[in-house]
Design a protein around this motif. Structure first.
Motif, PDB file in Angstrom:
ATOM      1  N   GLN A  28       0.843  -1.191   0.000  1.00  0.00           N
ATOM      2  CA  GLN A  28       0.000   0.000   0.000  1.00  0.00           C
ATOM      3  C   GLN A  28       0.885   1.251   0.000  1.00  0.00           C
ATOM      4  O   GLN A  28       1.887   1.303   0.707  1.00  0.00           O
ATOM      5  CB  GLN A  28      -0.895   0.002   1.242  1.00  0.00           C
ATOM      6  N   ASP A  89      -6.641  -2.544   6.944  1.00  0.00           N
ATOM      7  CA  ASP A  89      -6.582  -3.808   7.666  1.00  0.00           C
ATOM      8  C   ASP A  89      -7.600  -4.819   7.151  1.00  0.00           C
ATOM      9  O   ASP A  89      -7.431  -6.012   7.308  1.00  0.00           O
ATOM     10  CB  ASP A  89      -6.808  -3.579   9.166  1.00  0.00           C
ATOM     11  N   SER A  90      -8.667  -4.324   6.530  1.00  0.00           N
ATOM     12  CA  SER A  90      -9.736  -5.207   6.074  1.00  0.00           C
ATOM     13  C   SER A  90      -9.271  -6.084   4.913  1.00  0.00           C
ATOM     14  O   SER A  90      -8.627  -5.617   3.987  1.00  0.00           O
ATOM     15  CB  SER A  90     -10.941  -4.372   5.631  1.00  0.00           C
ATOM     16  N   LYS A  91      -9.626  -7.348   4.969  1.00  0.00           N
ATOM     17  CA  LYS A  91      -9.344  -8.271   3.865  1.00  0.00           C
ATOM     18  C   LYS A  91     -10.484  -8.242   2.855  1.00  0.00           C
ATOM     19  O   LYS A  91     -10.522  -9.031   1.917  1.00  0.00           O
ATOM     20  CB  LYS A  91      -9.141  -9.698   4.395  1.00  0.00           C
ATOM     21  N   LYS A  92     -11.445  -7.305   3.042  1.00  0.00           N
ATOM     22  CA  LYS A  92     -12.590  -7.187   2.137  1.00  0.00           C
ATOM     23  C   LYS A  92     -12.602  -5.843   1.416  1.00  0.00           C
ATOM     24  O   LYS A  92     -13.610  -5.421   0.884  1.00  0.00           O
ATOM     25  CB  LYS A  92     -13.892  -7.377   2.915  1.00  0.00           C
ATOM     26  N   ALA A  93     -11.458  -5.156   1.415  1.00  0.00           N
ATOM     27  CA  ALA A  93     -11.347  -3.827   0.809  1.00  0.00           C
ATOM     28  C   ALA A  93     -11.167  -3.919  -0.708  1.00  0.00           C
ATOM     29  O   ALA A  93     -10.910  -4.993  -1.261  1.00  0.00           O
ATOM     30  CB  ALA A  93     -10.175  -3.074   1.426  1.00  0.00           C
ATOM     31  N   TYR A  95      -8.680  -2.827  -2.533  1.00  0.00           N
ATOM     32  CA  TYR A  95      -7.344  -3.349  -2.772  1.00  0.00           C
ATOM     33  C   TYR A  95      -6.899  -4.093  -1.513  1.00  0.00           C
ATOM     34  O   TYR A  95      -6.823  -3.503  -0.441  1.00  0.00           O
ATOM     35  CB  TYR A  95      -6.354  -2.233  -3.107  1.00  0.00           C
ATOM     36  N   ASN A  96      -6.606  -5.376  -1.657  1.00  0.00           N
ATOM     37  CA  ASN A  96      -6.168  -6.202  -0.549  1.00  0.00           C
ATOM     38  C   ASN A  96      -4.641  -6.259  -0.623  1.00  0.00           C
ATOM     39  O   ASN A  96      -4.077  -7.012  -1.406  1.00  0.00           O
ATOM     40  CB  ASN A  96      -6.791  -7.595  -0.675  1.00  0.00           C
ATOM     41  N   TRP A  97      -3.982  -5.407   0.179  1.00  0.00           N
ATOM     42  CA  TRP A  97      -2.524  -5.269   0.139  1.00  0.00           C
ATOM     43  C   TRP A  97      -1.851  -6.426   0.854  1.00  0.00           C
ATOM     44  O   TRP A  97      -2.384  -6.907   1.842  1.00  0.00           O
ATOM     45  CB  TRP A  97      -2.102  -3.944   0.778  1.00  0.00           C
ATOM     46  N   LYS A 103      -3.515 -13.399  -6.476  1.00  0.00           N
ATOM     47  CA  LYS A 103      -4.165 -13.180  -5.183  1.00  0.00           C
ATOM     48  C   LYS A 103      -5.673 -13.060  -5.369  1.00  0.00           C
ATOM     49  O   LYS A 103      -6.151 -12.433  -6.315  1.00  0.00           O
ATOM     50  CB  LYS A 103      -3.613 -11.921  -4.521  1.00  0.00           C
ATOM     51  N   TRP A 105      -9.597 -12.486  -3.184  1.00  0.00           N
ATOM     52  CA  TRP A 105     -10.298 -12.092  -1.962  1.00  0.00           C
ATOM     53  C   TRP A 105     -11.734 -11.724  -2.328  1.00  0.00           C
ATOM     54  O   TRP A 105     -12.100 -11.706  -3.490  1.00  0.00           O
ATOM     55  CB  TRP A 105      -9.593 -10.935  -1.253  1.00  0.00           C
ATOM     56  N   LEU A 107     -14.398  -8.645  -2.071  1.00  0.00           N
ATOM     57  CA  LEU A 107     -14.634  -7.225  -1.781  1.00  0.00           C
ATOM     58  C   LEU A 107     -16.035  -7.107  -1.192  1.00  0.00           C
ATOM     59  O   LEU A 107     -16.989  -7.682  -1.713  1.00  0.00           O
ATOM     60  CB  LEU A 107     -14.549  -6.412  -3.070  1.00  0.00           C
TER      61      LEU A 107
END
Length: 195
Positions: A28, A89-93, A95-97, A103, A105, A107
């Protein structure tokens, strides 16, 4: 002695390969990555399958400095850049940094529009590639991220969606965005970038 040399050379080669493979991993952006005066300009257009134009224009973002603090200026408002670079911090954003090819995930965004309508966007995301991409503003190394899912709102609207974000780490921004919602296609492309 020869076997020790071979082991040493193998470790060196393994280290070099690991470094090369890791070069396509993007963290990020941080506050120090932005500069006063940096500017992005996109053109955008949204059209239905029947040819009705629902969006057509120019969008601009610019970094400015006030009293030694950096801010991002957009059409509707100005806000501290520190808000943008807060660790996600969210894994549902969106962009998952860190970003890396392959990769995956989910959203999940819950939002409220200016008229008070509430809605949700839930999409499966996958980083498809990292390669040179050309837009009107130039050619940049960029990730292509595909999002597929559904958007719904409290007014009864529901649509299948597919979004493609082309994100250029060097610019800390997407350089192209394509959104498809049932019969509506929206495209935004970077036409100018300056520091």
């Amino acid at each position: 002695m020869r076997s020790q040399f071979l082991v040493f050379m193998s470790l060196v080669l393994l280290s070099l390969c690991s470094t090369a493979m890791g070069s396509d991993v993007t963290q990020q952006p941080k506050l120090a990555d932005y500069t006063d005066g940096e500017k992005w300009v996109w053109k955008y257009k949204g059209v239905t399958s029947s040819g009705e134009i629902r969006a057509d224009g120019i969008d601009t973002k610019k970094i400015i400095s006030k009293n030694g603090e950096l801010f991002m200026v957009t059409a509707p408002r100005t806000f501290p850049l520190t808000d943008i670079v807060k660790p996600v911090d969210s894994k549902k954003a969106r962009y998952n940094w860190p970003l890396q090819v392959g990769k995956k995930w989910t959203l999940e965004e819950h939002w409220e529009s200016e008229d008070g309508t509430k809605g949700s966007t839930i999409q499966d995301a996958k980083v498809l590639s990292f390669k040179a991409e050309t837009v009107e503003a130039g050619t940049f190394m960029a990730y292509t991220i595909q999002y597929k899912g559904k958007i719904t709102n409290t007014r009864g609207y529901s649509a299948n969606t597919e979004d493609i974000h082309v994100y250029a780490p060097e610019l800390k921004m997407f350089i192209k965005l394509t959104q498809i919602q049932d019969d509506y296609v929206y495209v935004e492309e970077l036409i100018e970038y300056s520091k």
